[in-house]
Design an enzyme around this catalytic site. Structure first.
Site, PDB file in Angstrom:
ATOM      1  N   ASP A 263       0.863  -1.188   0.000  1.00 26.17           N
ATOM      2  CA  ASP A 263       0.000   0.000   0.000  1.00 26.17           C
ATOM      3  C   ASP A 263       0.893   1.228   0.000  1.00 26.17           C
ATOM      4  O   ASP A 263       1.955   1.237   0.606  1.00 26.17           O
ATOM      5  CB  ASP A 263      -0.955   0.005   1.195  1.00 26.17           C
TER       6      ASP A 263
ATOM      7  N   ASP B 142     -10.009   3.146   5.486  1.00 25.25           N
ATOM      8  CA  ASP B 142      -8.896   3.094   6.441  1.00 25.25           C
ATOM      9  C   ASP B 142      -9.336   3.846   7.692  1.00 25.25           C
ATOM     10  O   ASP B 142      -9.381   5.068   7.716  1.00 25.25           O
ATOM     11  CB  ASP B 142      -7.662   3.743   5.807  1.00 25.25           C
TER      12      ASP B 142
ATOM     13  N   GLU C 211      -8.556   4.190  11.665  1.00 22.72           N
ATOM     14  CA  GLU C 211      -7.532   3.893  12.666  1.00 22.72           C
ATOM     15  C   GLU C 211      -7.277   5.128  13.515  1.00 22.72           C
ATOM     16  O   GLU C 211      -8.026   6.097  13.463  1.00 22.72           O
ATOM     17  CB  GLU C 211      -6.247   3.432  11.978  1.00 22.72           C
TER      18      GLU C 211
END
Length: 281
Positions: A80, A169, A171
């Site tokens: 990534d 994503d 987090e």
């Protein structure tokens, strides 16, 4: 004489107070200084837009060894990338055995990766199966707003066998409090809104990228997405460890941020034909 001593003592007290204030100001600007609620000080806060997958993993979960070399009959290597990698040498990654990639497209409702074209198209051009990811900042706008921003900014999907579904994503907040100022219930509601909007726009269930410790802290280890949304788990160690509630297995595992060429390396839990299957829906 007593007046003179009084003035001298007063000046000394003022000088001492000034020194203490200066020392306090210096302490508050040192790296790692934080406010009472854990929010980083301004000098520690990275530039908005610079967030990327896993940037909080080492700080919060630590880092162990790397897993044994994967068996490509059962696992497929991927990477990534985001703007901090700049222009990527995709040919070298392909030659090293990397067969899939994800590229950061957007963040919040205010940032688009300026290297997205080179990274997204470059990986495709060497033969990789690739997709795009969105770094969520739930304190900035609604889940629907950010899902639309993501799709419009490169996070869409097409059934060409080479495009993976988009990734949420979600987090640690690199710019402030870990859970973005939301309760666990509010966070679950925000994630659900993002996922529903993404599916309505693309026809695909987005992948969820997260770390088990963050998921537990900020969603209360909510188990309701495991039946529909593939899991991409972050853990820099020899084994994947405990998974978030609701998922019996992971689809992808980010296992290091110090791998060759680009740093962030991952394993797909299946051979290349399973990567193709995910791309095709």
């Amino acid at each position: 004489m007593s007046v003179h001593r009084s003035r001298t003592s007063g000046r000394r007290r003022l000088t001492l107070a000034g020194v203490l204030l200066a020392a306090l100001a210096l302490l508050l600007t040192l790296p790692g200084a934080a406010s009472a609620d854990g929010t980083p000080r301004t000098s520690d806060t990275p530039q908005r837009g610079s967030a990327h997958m896993g940037m909080g993993v080492v700080e919060h979960d630590g880092q162990g060894g790397t897993p044994p070399t994967g068996d490509r009959a059962v696992q497929t290597e991927g990477v990534d990338v985001s703007s901090h990698q700049g222009n990527v040498n995709w040919a070298s990654l392909w030659s090293s055995g990397v067969k899939w990639s994800y590229v950061k497209a957007t963040e919040g409702n205010y940032y688009k990766n300026p290297y997205f074209g080179q990274q997204y198209n470059g990986s495709y051009n060497v033969g990789m199966i690739r997709g795009a990811y969105h770094f969520a900042t739930p304190n900035d706008s609604s889940g629907a707003n950010q899902a639309n921003y993501f799709v419009d900014g490169g996070g869409g999907w097409s059934r060409d066998g080479k495009t993976l579904p988009g990734v949420l994503d979600i987090e640690w907040n690199p710019y402030g409090a870990a859970c973005y100022g939301k309760t666990q219930a509010q966070m679950v509601a925000w994630i659900r809104e993002f996922l529903n909007t993404y599916k309505a726009r693309t026809g695909r269930d987005a992948v969820i990228y997260t770390a088990t410790s963050w998921w537990t802290q900020c969603t209360g280890n909510y188990a309701g997405f495991g039946a529909t949304n593939p899991l991409w788990v972050a853990r820099y160690n020899t084994t994947v460890g405990e998974l978030p509630a609701g998922w019996g297995f992971y689809t992808m595992w980010q296992y290091t941020s110090t791998g060759p060429i680009v740093g962030d390396h991952n394993r797909f839990n299946g051979a290349l034909d399973r990567v193709v299957a995910l791309a095709n829906g």
